[in-house]
Design a protein around this motif. Structure first.
Motif, PDB file in Angstrom:
ATOM      1  N   THR A  24       1.305  -1.451  -0.193  1.00 41.88           N
ATOM      2  CA  THR A  24       0.168   0.135   0.036  1.00 41.88           C
ATOM      3  C   THR A  24       1.161   1.431  -0.348  1.00 41.88           C
ATOM      4  O   THR A  24       0.939   1.677   1.353  1.00 41.88           O
ATOM      5  N   PRO A  25       0.880   2.023  -1.447  1.00 43.95           N
ATOM      6  CA  PRO A  25       1.712   3.083  -1.330  1.00 43.95           C
ATOM      7  C   PRO A  25       0.993   4.213  -0.710  1.00 43.95           C
ATOM      8  O   PRO A  25      -0.131   3.854  -0.619  1.00 43.95           O
ATOM      9  N   SER A  26       1.810   5.446   0.026  1.00 41.59           N
ATOM     10  CA  SER A  26       1.098   7.043   0.697  1.00 41.59           C
ATOM     11  C   SER A  26       0.060   7.356  -0.761  1.00 41.59           C
ATOM     12  O   SER A  26       0.744   7.261  -1.794  1.00 41.59           O
ATOM     13  N   PRO A  27      -1.365   7.859  -0.524  1.00 41.05           N
ATOM     14  CA  PRO A  27      -2.067   8.499  -1.365  1.00 41.05           C
ATOM     15  C   PRO A  27      -0.806   9.496  -2.610  1.00 41.05           C
ATOM     16  O   PRO A  27      -0.255  10.087  -2.047  1.00 41.05           O
ATOM     17  N   GLY A  28      -2.110  10.073  -3.298  1.00 42.90           N
ATOM     18  CA  GLY A  28      -1.642  10.857  -4.393  1.00 42.90           C
ATOM     19  C   GLY A  28      -0.548  10.530  -5.481  1.00 42.90           C
ATOM     20  O   GLY A  28      -0.474   8.944  -5.176  1.00 42.90           O
ATOM     21  N   TRP A  29       0.920  10.893  -5.171  1.00 40.81           N
ATOM     22  CA  TRP A  29       1.726  10.727  -6.786  1.00 40.81           C
ATOM     23  C   TRP A  29       2.150   9.112  -6.785  1.00 40.81           C
ATOM     24  O   TRP A  29       2.153   8.306  -7.250  1.00 40.81           O
ATOM     25  N   PRO A  30       2.161   8.715  -5.185  1.00 43.63           N
ATOM     26  CA  PRO A  30       3.388   7.493  -5.104  1.00 43.63           C
ATOM     27  C   PRO A  30       2.375   6.691  -5.625  1.00 43.63           C
ATOM     28  O   PRO A  30       2.756   5.484  -6.115  1.00 43.63           O
ATOM     29  N   THR A  31       0.810   6.829  -5.241  1.00 44.06           N
ATOM     30  CA  THR A  31      -0.030   5.334  -5.785  1.00 44.06           C
ATOM     31  C   THR A  31       0.031   5.414  -7.489  1.00 44.06           C
ATOM     32  O   THR A  31      -0.146   4.520  -7.685  1.00 44.06           O
ATOM     33  N   TRP A  32       0.318   7.255  -7.839  1.00 37.00           N
ATOM     34  CA  TRP A  32      -0.096   7.005  -9.647  1.00 37.00           C
ATOM     35  C   TRP A  32       1.297   6.275  -9.891  1.00 37.00           C
ATOM     36  O   TRP A  32       0.790   5.213 -10.945  1.00 37.00           O
ATOM     37  N   SER A  33       2.229   6.633  -9.440  1.00 33.09           N
ATOM     38  CA  SER A  33       3.418   5.617 -10.001  1.00 33.09           C
ATOM     39  C   SER A  33       3.641   4.797  -9.568  1.00 33.09           C
ATOM     40  O   SER A  33       3.834   3.571 -10.325  1.00 33.09           O
ATOM     41  N   TYR A  34       3.568   3.455  -8.565  1.00 31.58           N
ATOM     42  CA  TYR A  34       3.307   2.372  -8.140  1.00 31.58           C
ATOM     43  C   TYR A  34       2.420   1.849  -9.272  1.00 31.58           C
ATOM     44  O   TYR A  34       2.815   0.604  -9.746  1.00 31.58           O
ATOM     45  N   GLU A  35       1.305   2.636  -9.583  1.00 30.98           N
ATOM     46  CA  GLU A  35       0.259   1.497  -9.911  1.00 30.98           C
ATOM     47  C   GLU A  35       1.104   1.904 -11.938  1.00 30.98           C
ATOM     48  O   GLU A  35       0.947   0.362 -12.357  1.00 30.98           O
ATOM     49  N   PHE A  36       1.746   2.673 -12.133  1.00 30.09           N
ATOM     50  CA  PHE A  36       1.844   3.197 -13.407  1.00 30.09           C
ATOM     51  C   PHE A  36       3.390   1.849 -13.857  1.00 30.09           C
ATOM     52  O   PHE A  36       2.979   0.849 -14.374  1.00 30.09           O
ATOM     53  N   LEU A  37       4.150   1.639 -12.742  1.00 31.49           N
ATOM     54  CA  LEU A  37       6.015   0.554 -12.828  1.00 31.49           C
ATOM     55  C   LEU A  37       4.848  -1.026 -12.802  1.00 31.49           C
ATOM     56  O   LEU A  37       5.267  -1.568 -13.225  1.00 31.49           O
ATOM     57  N   LEU A  38       3.863  -0.681 -11.971  1.00 31.87           N
ATOM     58  CA  LEU A  38       2.783  -2.175 -11.611  1.00 31.87           C
ATOM     59  C   LEU A  38       2.520  -2.663 -12.967  1.00 31.87           C
ATOM     60  O   LEU A  38       2.489  -3.827 -13.189  1.00 31.87           O
ATOM     61  N   PHE A  39       1.902  -1.777 -13.756  1.00 36.22           N
ATOM     62  CA  PHE A  39       1.871  -2.067 -14.785  1.00 36.22           C
ATOM     63  C   PHE A  39       2.746  -2.085 -16.020  1.00 36.22           C
ATOM     64  O   PHE A  39       2.394  -3.201 -16.617  1.00 36.22           O
ATOM     65  N   GLY A  40       3.799  -1.690 -15.597  1.00 35.14           N
ATOM     66  CA  GLY A  40       4.572  -2.139 -16.650  1.00 35.14           C
ATOM     67  C   GLY A  40       5.170  -3.722 -16.670  1.00 35.14           C
ATOM     68  O   GLY A  40       5.302  -4.454 -17.357  1.00 35.14           O
ATOM     69  N   PHE A  41       5.176  -3.548 -14.859  1.00 38.61           N
ATOM     70  CA  PHE A  41       5.877  -5.244 -14.695  1.00 38.61           C
ATOM     71  C   PHE A  41       4.920  -6.152 -15.683  1.00 38.61           C
ATOM     72  O   PHE A  41       5.495  -7.656 -16.005  1.00 38.61           O
ATOM     73  N   LYS A  42       3.396  -5.856 -15.102  1.00 35.37           N
ATOM     74  CA  LYS A  42       2.202  -7.628 -15.471  1.00 35.37           C
ATOM     75  C   LYS A  42       2.677  -7.837 -17.123  1.00 35.37           C
ATOM     76  O   LYS A  42       2.752  -8.481 -17.338  1.00 35.37           O
ATOM     77  N   GLN A  43       2.787  -6.207 -17.594  1.00 39.90           N
ATOM     78  CA  GLN A  43       2.973  -6.300 -19.302  1.00 39.90           C
ATOM     79  C   GLN A  43       4.295  -6.741 -19.473  1.00 39.90           C
ATOM     80  O   GLN A  43       4.250  -7.833 -20.866  1.00 39.90           O
ATOM     81  N   GLY A  44       5.005  -6.493 -18.906  1.00 40.66           N
ATOM     82  CA  GLY A  44       6.536  -7.521 -19.649  1.00 40.66           C
ATOM     83  C   GLY A  44       6.379  -8.138 -18.701  1.00 40.66           C
ATOM     84  O   GLY A  44       6.935  -9.530 -19.605  1.00 40.66           O
ATOM     85  N   PHE A 211      -3.858  -2.509 -10.565  1.00 43.97           N
ATOM     86  CA  PHE A 211      -3.194  -2.284  -9.389  1.00 43.97           C
ATOM     87  C   PHE A 211      -4.188  -2.951  -8.148  1.00 43.97           C
ATOM     88  O   PHE A 211      -5.362  -3.800  -8.272  1.00 43.97           O
ATOM     89  N   ARG A 212      -6.004  -1.826  -8.194  1.00 45.79           N
ATOM     90  CA  ARG A 212      -7.010  -1.586  -7.335  1.00 45.79           C
ATOM     91  C   ARG A 212      -8.102  -1.244  -8.212  1.00 45.79           C
ATOM     92  O   ARG A 212      -9.158  -0.470  -7.132  1.00 45.79           O
ATOM     93  N   THR A 213      -7.745  -0.215  -8.695  1.00 44.12           N
ATOM     94  CA  THR A 213      -8.759   0.909  -9.704  1.00 44.12           C
ATOM     95  C   THR A 213      -8.506  -0.189 -10.837  1.00 44.12           C
ATOM     96  O   THR A 213      -8.028  -0.179 -11.992  1.00 44.12           O
ATOM     97  N   ALA A 214      -9.906  -0.240 -11.370  1.00 40.04           N
ATOM     98  CA  ALA A 214     -10.550  -0.805 -12.829  1.00 40.04           C
ATOM     99  C   ALA A 214      -9.921   0.288 -13.950  1.00 40.04           C
ATOM    100  O   ALA A 214     -11.046   1.014 -13.752  1.00 40.04           O
TER     101      ALA A 214
END
Length: 295
Positions: A24-44, A211-214
């Motif tokens: 669970t990252p901090s709210p705001g940009w840490p969450t958005w950044s984490y979701e972006f990186l997790l998206f890339g990891f899953k796509q990879g 991540f956690r949001t569709a």
């Protein structure tokens, strides 16, 4: 003791993914950044099979000895089988996903045999492990597309709104596959197939969960983005002389952007084949899960 985060029998990636999603990252940009990186990891990860195949094409083009007793194409075939067996042995892939790869290998090889016989493209190097003019590694390139779709569907928990009836998608995919063969003698109905695709899917978004949001995207746009990616991979393949189009015999040149249309149609075939592994999504106003339930 069993891991409380993941079910027993899960693949190794599923366990890693579950731990990443539990963070669970901090709210705001840490969450958005984490979701972006997790998206890339899953796509990879979804692209793992195709990525390893492309890496092998480039490596053998640059470093494989010209006088090796084993032909480069045969090495690629053996390497592709080894990758597949290794992914299963190390629980990086499930047996169900391996079956999808096998189905795409068969479908792709049949089309390869026909297309090379009619001069659509060629394999310029000798090999022993081949059927006619088609080295057996070529089927794994189609299998890589099927592998990606099967993985990304599961990893991102695909859901759909207004998904058309299954029989219409099967009919469309069958017509596309048949047209790849018959347009050599009969009129090419590609434009009609594009129109039919638009009519069936113009109201269909795909819901995916990085991540956690569709999140939602028009399915027609999603197919285009994947087709662009495959077109880029095809340029890598022809640059490595794994196969060539007739215009590339005297020197490499960019694969014509017109091929995007063919890859787009192939995407539809691939998508429909993978959809047969899932219960048909309901055509509804709500977000339909890929297993047929309503979100």
């Amino acid at each position: 003791m069993a891991d409380p985060i993941t079910p027993s029998g899960a693949t190794r990636f599923a366990r890693v993914r579950a731990r990443l999603e539990a963070f669970t990252p901090s709210p705001g940009w840490p969450t958005w950044s984490y979701e972006f990186l997790l998206f890339g990891f899953k796509q990879g990860w979804a692209c793992l099979f195709g990525g390893l195949m492309l890496a092998m094409l480039i490596a053998t083009y640059l470093f494989y000895p010209a006088d090796a007793p084993l032909a480069r194409y045969d090495f690629l075939t053996i390497g592709a089988v080894a990758i597949q067996l290794g992914m299963i042995a190390f629980r990086l892939e499930s047996l169900r996903e391996a079956k999808v790869i096998l189905a795409f290998h068969i479908v792709g090889t049949i089309m390869e045999i026909f297309k090379t016989a009619h001069g659509s493209w060629l394999y310029p190097e000798p090999s022993v492990l081949r059927i006619g003019g088609v080295p057996l590694f070529s089927g794994f390139m189609y299998a890589a597309v099927g592998s990606y779709i099967a993985r990304v569907w599961r990893i991102f928990d695909f859901r759909f709104d207004h998904y058309p009836p299954r029989w219409t998608t099967i009919t469309l995919a069958t017509a596309i596959y048949v047209n790849f063969f018959t347009h050599h003698w009969l009129p090419d109905i590609r434009l009609l197939l594009f129109a039919a695709t638009a009519m069936l899917f113009w109201r269909t978004p795909v819901w995916f969960t990085p991540f956690r949001t569709a999140r939602a995207m028009p399915l027609l746009l999603g197919w285009l983005l994947v087709a662009l990616f495959i077109w880029g991979a095809e340029n890598i393949g022809t640059f490595s002389r794994a196969w060539l189009y007739p215009g590339q015999r005297d020197g490499w040149q960019l694969v014509s952007p017109e091929k995007l249309g063919a890859w787009y149609l192939l995407m539809i075939i691939s998508f429909v084949l993978v959809s047969l592994l899932h219960r048909a999504p309901h055509a509804s106003g709500g977000a339909a899960r890929s297993d047929g339930s309503i979100a």
